[in-house]
Write a protein that holds these residues in place. Structure first.
Motif, PDB file in Angstrom:
ATOM      1  N   MET A  25      -5.144   8.387  -2.653  1.00  0.00           N
ATOM      2  CA  MET A  25      -5.799   7.337  -1.882  1.00  0.00           C
ATOM      3  C   MET A  25      -5.205   7.243  -0.474  1.00  0.00           C
ATOM      4  O   MET A  25      -3.981   7.185  -0.317  1.00  0.00           O
ATOM      5  CB  MET A  25      -5.656   5.989  -2.590  1.00  0.00           C
ATOM      6  CG  MET A  25      -6.506   4.880  -1.992  1.00  0.00           C
ATOM      7  SD  MET A  25      -6.390   3.330  -2.935  1.00  0.00           S
ATOM      8  CE  MET A  25      -7.186   3.816  -4.470  1.00  0.00           C
ATOM      9  N   PRO A  26      -6.025   7.215   0.593  1.00  0.00           N
ATOM     10  CA  PRO A  26      -5.497   7.059   1.963  1.00  0.00           C
ATOM     11  C   PRO A  26      -4.760   5.733   2.106  1.00  0.00           C
ATOM     12  O   PRO A  26      -5.135   4.726   1.483  1.00  0.00           O
ATOM     13  CB  PRO A  26      -6.757   7.078   2.834  1.00  0.00           C
ATOM     14  CG  PRO A  26      -7.824   7.672   1.985  1.00  0.00           C
ATOM     15  CD  PRO A  26      -7.501   7.336   0.569  1.00  0.00           C
ATOM     16  N   TRP A  27      -3.736   5.715   2.961  1.00  0.00           N
ATOM     17  CA  TRP A  27      -2.918   4.505   3.093  1.00  0.00           C
ATOM     18  C   TRP A  27      -3.729   3.302   3.563  1.00  0.00           C
ATOM     19  O   TRP A  27      -3.509   2.178   3.120  1.00  0.00           O
ATOM     20  CB  TRP A  27      -1.747   4.757   4.041  1.00  0.00           C
ATOM     21  CG  TRP A  27      -2.158   4.961   5.482  1.00  0.00           C
ATOM     22  CD1 TRP A  27      -2.448   6.130   6.098  1.00  0.00           C
ATOM     23  CD2 TRP A  27      -2.332   3.933   6.470  1.00  0.00           C
ATOM     24  NE1 TRP A  27      -2.806   5.922   7.406  1.00  0.00           N
ATOM     25  CE2 TRP A  27      -2.732   4.580   7.667  1.00  0.00           C
ATOM     26  CE3 TRP A  27      -2.191   2.552   6.473  1.00  0.00           C
ATOM     27  CZ2 TRP A  27      -2.995   3.870   8.850  1.00  0.00           C
ATOM     28  CZ3 TRP A  27      -2.444   1.842   7.639  1.00  0.00           C
ATOM     29  CH2 TRP A  27      -2.834   2.502   8.807  1.00  0.00           C
ATOM     30  N   TRP A  28      -4.697   3.523   4.448  1.00  0.00           N
ATOM     31  CA  TRP A  28      -5.469   2.400   4.983  1.00  0.00           C
ATOM     32  C   TRP A  28      -6.379   1.793   3.910  1.00  0.00           C
ATOM     33  O   TRP A  28      -6.562   0.571   3.847  1.00  0.00           O
ATOM     34  CB  TRP A  28      -6.297   2.830   6.198  1.00  0.00           C
ATOM     35  CG  TRP A  28      -7.230   3.978   5.941  1.00  0.00           C
ATOM     36  CD1 TRP A  28      -6.977   5.308   6.114  1.00  0.00           C
ATOM     37  CD2 TRP A  28      -8.568   3.896   5.417  1.00  0.00           C
ATOM     38  NE1 TRP A  28      -8.072   6.063   5.741  1.00  0.00           N
ATOM     39  CE2 TRP A  28      -9.060   5.216   5.317  1.00  0.00           C
ATOM     40  CE3 TRP A  28      -9.383   2.826   5.043  1.00  0.00           C
ATOM     41  CZ2 TRP A  28     -10.337   5.506   4.841  1.00  0.00           C
ATOM     42  CZ3 TRP A  28     -10.661   3.108   4.564  1.00  0.00           C
ATOM     43  CH2 TRP A  28     -11.121   4.442   4.480  1.00  0.00           C
ATOM     44  N   LEU A  29      -6.938   2.661   3.024  1.00  0.00           N
ATOM     45  CA  LEU A  29      -7.759   2.144   1.933  1.00  0.00           C
ATOM     46  C   LEU A  29      -6.882   1.415   0.919  1.00  0.00           C
ATOM     47  O   LEU A  29      -7.248   0.347   0.418  1.00  0.00           O
ATOM     48  CB  LEU A  29      -8.511   3.296   1.257  1.00  0.00           C
ATOM     49  CG  LEU A  29      -9.404   2.916   0.063  1.00  0.00           C
ATOM     50  CD1 LEU A  29     -10.445   1.883   0.468  1.00  0.00           C
ATOM     51  CD2 LEU A  29     -10.070   4.166  -0.514  1.00  0.00           C
ATOM     52  N   SER A  30      -5.708   1.970   0.666  1.00  0.00           N
ATOM     53  CA  SER A  30      -4.763   1.306  -0.231  1.00  0.00           C
ATOM     54  C   SER A  30      -4.342  -0.052   0.324  1.00  0.00           C
ATOM     55  O   SER A  30      -4.246  -1.034  -0.417  1.00  0.00           O
ATOM     56  CB  SER A  30      -3.522   2.192  -0.431  1.00  0.00           C
ATOM     57  OG  SER A  30      -2.507   1.498  -1.102  1.00  0.00           O
ATOM     58  N   GLY A  31      -4.117  -0.128   1.643  1.00  0.00           N
ATOM     59  CA  GLY A  31      -3.709  -1.384   2.265  1.00  0.00           C
ATOM     60  C   GLY A  31      -4.788  -2.452   2.193  1.00  0.00           C
ATOM     61  O   GLY A  31      -4.502  -3.618   1.886  1.00  0.00           O
ATOM     62  N   ILE A  32      -6.024  -2.059   2.480  1.00  0.00           N
ATOM     63  CA  ILE A  32      -7.136  -3.010   2.384  1.00  0.00           C
ATOM     64  C   ILE A  32      -7.333  -3.445   0.939  1.00  0.00           C
ATOM     65  O   ILE A  32      -7.548  -4.624   0.644  1.00  0.00           O
ATOM     66  CB  ILE A  32      -8.419  -2.389   2.967  1.00  0.00           C
ATOM     67  CG1 ILE A  32      -8.282  -2.230   4.484  1.00  0.00           C
ATOM     68  CG2 ILE A  32      -9.641  -3.237   2.618  1.00  0.00           C
ATOM     69  CD1 ILE A  32      -9.424  -1.486   5.136  1.00  0.00           C
ATOM     70  N   SER A  33      -7.240  -2.482   0.010  1.00  0.00           N
ATOM     71  CA  SER A  33      -7.386  -2.795  -1.406  1.00  0.00           C
ATOM     72  C   SER A  33      -6.261  -3.729  -1.869  1.00  0.00           C
ATOM     73  O   SER A  33      -6.499  -4.681  -2.617  1.00  0.00           O
ATOM     74  CB  SER A  33      -7.364  -1.504  -2.225  1.00  0.00           C
ATOM     75  OG  SER A  33      -7.432  -1.767  -3.600  1.00  0.00           O
ATOM     76  N   HIS A  34      -5.040  -3.455  -1.415  1.00  0.00           N
ATOM     77  CA  HIS A  34      -3.897  -4.309  -1.750  1.00  0.00           C
ATOM     78  C   HIS A  34      -4.143  -5.736  -1.258  1.00  0.00           C
ATOM     79  O   HIS A  34      -3.895  -6.711  -1.974  1.00  0.00           O
ATOM     80  CB  HIS A  34      -2.631  -3.737  -1.108  1.00  0.00           C
ATOM     81  CG  HIS A  34      -1.368  -4.452  -1.469  1.00  0.00           C
ATOM     82  ND1 HIS A  34      -1.001  -5.661  -0.916  1.00  0.00           N
ATOM     83  CD2 HIS A  34      -0.371  -4.118  -2.328  1.00  0.00           C
ATOM     84  CE1 HIS A  34       0.165  -6.038  -1.417  1.00  0.00           C
ATOM     85  NE2 HIS A  34       0.565  -5.133  -2.277  1.00  0.00           N
ATOM     86  N   HIS A  35      -4.646  -5.859  -0.040  1.00  0.00           N
ATOM     87  CA  HIS A  35      -4.934  -7.173   0.538  1.00  0.00           C
ATOM     88  C   HIS A  35      -6.027  -7.892  -0.247  1.00  0.00           C
ATOM     89  O   HIS A  35      -5.870  -9.050  -0.643  1.00  0.00           O
ATOM     90  CB  HIS A  35      -5.365  -7.002   1.990  1.00  0.00           C
ATOM     91  CG  HIS A  35      -5.797  -8.263   2.657  1.00  0.00           C
ATOM     92  ND1 HIS A  35      -4.919  -9.250   3.018  1.00  0.00           N
ATOM     93  CD2 HIS A  35      -7.032  -8.706   3.021  1.00  0.00           C
ATOM     94  CE1 HIS A  35      -5.576 -10.243   3.586  1.00  0.00           C
ATOM     95  NE2 HIS A  35      -6.863  -9.939   3.605  1.00  0.00           N
ATOM     96  N   MET A  36      -7.123  -7.193  -0.498  1.00  0.00           N
ATOM     97  CA  MET A  36      -8.266  -7.831  -1.157  1.00  0.00           C
ATOM     98  C   MET A  36      -7.963  -8.196  -2.605  1.00  0.00           C
ATOM     99  O   MET A  36      -8.472  -9.202  -3.116  1.00  0.00           O
ATOM    100  CB  MET A  36      -9.483  -6.911  -1.101  1.00  0.00           C
ATOM    101  CG  MET A  36     -10.140  -6.836   0.266  1.00  0.00           C
ATOM    102  SD  MET A  36     -10.790  -8.435   0.815  1.00  0.00           S
ATOM    103  CE  MET A  36     -12.036  -8.750  -0.420  1.00  0.00           C
TER     104      MET A  36
END
Length: 524
Positions: free
Chosen positions: A40-51
Motif C-alpha cells: 500500500m502507498p504511504w499516502w493511501l495508508s495515511g488517509i486510510s489511517h486517518h479515516m
C-alpha cells in the motif's frame, strides 16, 4: 430527505460495494486480505489511517460536547489524537511495520506469543475482540441514530442497513477494499465538511453575526475555554496517553495501516500524514458544531441531535444527501477496518489455539476463514449496537469515552510497550498483571467506588486510573521480576534494528512461526 438525497445515498452505497468487488481480484491470500501484502502507498495508508479513526460519534456524541461546551471538543479529542500519532510516527509506526516485514505476521498481536507467551497473547486477543464488539456497536448506534433523524426508520433498521452494506464490501475485498473506500470517503467528507462550514458561516451572516464575533454572543459564553467540567487537565493528559497507544496500534486497525506499507520509513510517512490531517481537518468539521447554539435548539439534553438538526435546516437537498453520506463514510470506514483487524486476530491468533484443524489451514482455507470471521464480528457488533442506551451501556458517548478509553490502556500497554527496548525486562508476568489489574481497576472505579461516591467518580478519573494502574505495574514488575530471555530480546532487537533496506514483502507464516526469526545481536 427527498428523492435527490436518496439518490445520493443509494449511489454511495453502490460505489462502496463496487469497490469491494473490484478489490476482490487483488486478494489472493491472507497477507493481501489483512495487510495488503505490504504494497500500500504511504499516502493511501495515511488517509486510510486517518479515516479509520472517525465515526458518526463525532456528529452525535462530540457534536453534543461542542454544543454544550465549545472548543474543548477539539482540545480534548482530535488534538491529543494528532499529537499521539505524531509521537507514534517515530516511536511505533516503523516497529509495527517490521512485525510484518521481518516477523512475517498478519495480525498485530501475532508477535506476542514470542514476545511474552501464549497465555498473554490469548488474554489480549480475546479481551481486545470483546472490547471491539462494544466499540463498533456504539458506532453502528451512532449512525443509525442520525439515519433515524433524517429518514424516520427505526434504530435497528438503520443498524441492519449500514452493517450489511459494510459487510459486503469489506468481506469481499479485505484491507484493499477498506483503504480504497476510505479514500473515496475522504473525498466525500471533504466536500460535505466544506459545504457545512460555508452554510454555517452564511447563516451566521444572515443573522448579522460575523465569523469571529460569534464567540462574543451570550449563547457561546465559556465556549472558548479549552478545558471545562469533566474535560479537564487530568482528562486531557489521560486521553493523550490513551490515544498514543490506541491510534498507533492499540485498537489494532491502525496498526494494520502501518503494516500495509512497504517499509518502516513509509509507515512513518503514513503516520505523519494522518497526524497533520487530525490536527487541521477537525477544525473545519467542528466550527459549525461550535456555532450550533446560535443556529438550532437541541431537542436532547446532551445536544447530540444538534448537528443533524443544523444539517436539515441549513443545506439544500442534494447537499443534504452528501452530508448524510459523509456520516456514513466515517462510520463505515472505522467499522470495516475494525472488522478486518479483528478477523486477523481471530484467524491468526485465536483459531489455531482452539482448533488443530486451523493450524493446518491452506492459504485458501485461511482466506475463507478470514471472511467468515469478518461477517461474524460485524454481526456481533450489530447485536451490541441494539443495546446502546440500555442500562448496561448507557448513551453513545459514554460507551466511547468511558468504556473504550477506560479499557484501552490495560489492553494496549503490553502490546505497544512490548515493542520498545526500554521495556525489554517486562515479560509475561508484567504483561498479564498489568492487563488484569487494569481491568480490575476499571471495574472498581466505574462501579463499586462510583456507586459510593456522591455524584460519582469524575469522568477524568474513570478514564485515567485504569491506565495509570496498568502502566505502573507493567514497568514496576518488569523491574522487580525481569524476564528478558535471549529469545525475547531477539524479537525486540529484530523490530528495533534500523537496517530497513532489506525489509521484504511478507507472506505470513502460520501462527506461531515467529519462533524461527533470525537472531540479532542484543544491544543495551
Amino acid at each position: 430527505m427527498n428523492s435527490l438525497d436518496w439518490a445520493v445515498l443509494i449511489g454511495y452505497f453502490g460505489v462502496m460495494v463496487a469497490i469491494g468487488v473490484w478489490s476482490h481480484k487483488r486478494v489472493d491470500n491472507v497477507s493481501d486480505f489483512f495487510t495488503a501484502g505490504g504494497k500500500m502507498p504511504w499516502w493511501l495508508s495515511g488517509i486510510s489511517h486517518h479515516m479509520s479513526g472517525y465515526s458518526a460519534v463525532m456528529f452525535t456524541g462530540y457534536a453534543g460536547i461542542a454544543y454544550t461546551y465549545g472548543v474543548t471538543s477539539f482540545v480534548t479529542w482530535s488534538f491529543p489524537i494528532a499529537l499521539g500519532i505524531a509521537i507514534g510516527s517515530k516511536l511505533f509506526a516503523p516497529r509495527i511495520n517490521r512485525l510484518r516485514s521481518r516477523l512475517h505476521v498478519a495480525s498485530p498481536l501475532e508477535y506476542l506469543k514470542n514476545r511474552y507467551d501464549l497465555k498473554t497473547q490469548q488474554a489480549l486477543a480475546w479481551s481486545g475482540m470483546l472490547l471491539k464488539i462494544v466499540d463498533v456497536g456504539a458506532k453502528w448506534a451512532a449512525i443509525a441514530t442520525l439515519l433515524s433523524v433524517f429518514t424516520g426508520i427505526t434504530l435497528n433498521q438503520g443498524i441492519l442497513i449500514t452493517g450489511t452494506i459494510t459487510a459486503v464490501y469489506c468481506t469481499i475485498g479485505g484491507l484493499w477494499a477498506d483503504a480504497l473506500t476510505e479514500l473515496g470517503q475522504f473525498v466525500i467528507q471533504l466536500l460535505a465538511g466544506v459545504a457545512m462550514f460555508v452554510a454555517a458561516v452564511l447563516e451566521l451572516g444572515d443573522k448579522g453575526i460575523g465569523f469571529l464575533d460569534a464567540w462574543d454572543q451570550p449563547a457561546l459564553q465559556g465556549h472558548r475555554d479549552p478545558l471545562v467540567a469533566d474535560y479537564g487537565a487530568v482528562f486531557l493528559l489521560a486521553f493523550l496517553f490513551i490515544k498514543l497507544f490506541e491510534y498507533n496500534g492499540g485498537m489494532l486497525n491502525q496498526a494494520q495501516r502501518y503494516m500495509a506499507t512497504s517499509s518502516p520509513r513509509e509507515a512513518e510517512r503514513s503516520a505523519r500524514l494522518s497526524a497533520v490531517l487530525w490536527l487541521v481537518w477537525p477544525l473545519v468539521l467542528f466550527y459549525p458544531m461550535w456555532m450550533s447554539p446560535l443556529l438550532v435548539e437541541s431537542q436532547k439534553p446532551d445536544g447530540s441531535d444538534s448537528y443533524g438538526l443544523m444539517t436539515e435546516q441549513l443545506l439544500p437537498h442534494g447537499l443534504l444527501g452528501l452530508v448524510i453520506v459523509g456520516f456514513f463514510s466515517h462510520t463505515m470506514a472505522m467499522c470495516s477496518s475494525d472488522a478486518n483487524a479483528i478477523a486477523a486476530v481471530f484467524t491468526r491468533d485465536c483459531a489455531p489455539v482452539i482448533s488443530a484443524r486451523a493450524r493446518g489451514w491452506s492459504q485458501r482455507s485461511g482466506l475463507i476463514a478470514a471472511r467468515i470471521a469478518t461477517v461474524v464480528f460485524l454481526g456481533l457488533s450489530m447485536a451490541a449496537a441494539t443495546q446502546v442506551n440500555s442500562p448496561a451501556f448507557k448513551d453513545i458517548i459514554t460507551v466511547v469515552i468511558k468504556w473504550v478509553a477506560g479499557l484501552m490502556g490495560p489492553m494496549a500497554i503490553p502490546m505497544m510497550l512490548g515493542l520498545l527496548r526500554p521495556f525489554r525486562r517486562s515479560g509475561p508476568t508484567a504483561a498479564l498483571t498489568s492487563w488484569s489489574m487494569g481491568l480490575l481497576a476499571f471495574w472498581l472505579v466505574n462501579y463499586p467506588i462510583n456507586w459510593n461516591v456522591d455524584g460519582g467518580v469524575p469522568l477524568q478519573y474513570q478514564v485515567s486510573i485504569p491506565l495509570a494502574v496498568s502502566l505502573v505495574l507493567y514497568i514496576l514488575i518488569g523491574f522487580l521480576k525481569p524476564e528478558d530471555t535471549p529469545e525475547r530480546l531477539a524479537i525486540i532487537e529484530t523490530i528495533n534494528t534500523d537496517d530497513d533496506g532489506a525489509a521484504a514483502a511478507a507472506i505470513p507464516t502460520p501462527a506461531g512461526g515467529v519462533e524461527d526469526v533470525v537472531r540479532a545481536p542484543v544491544k543495551d
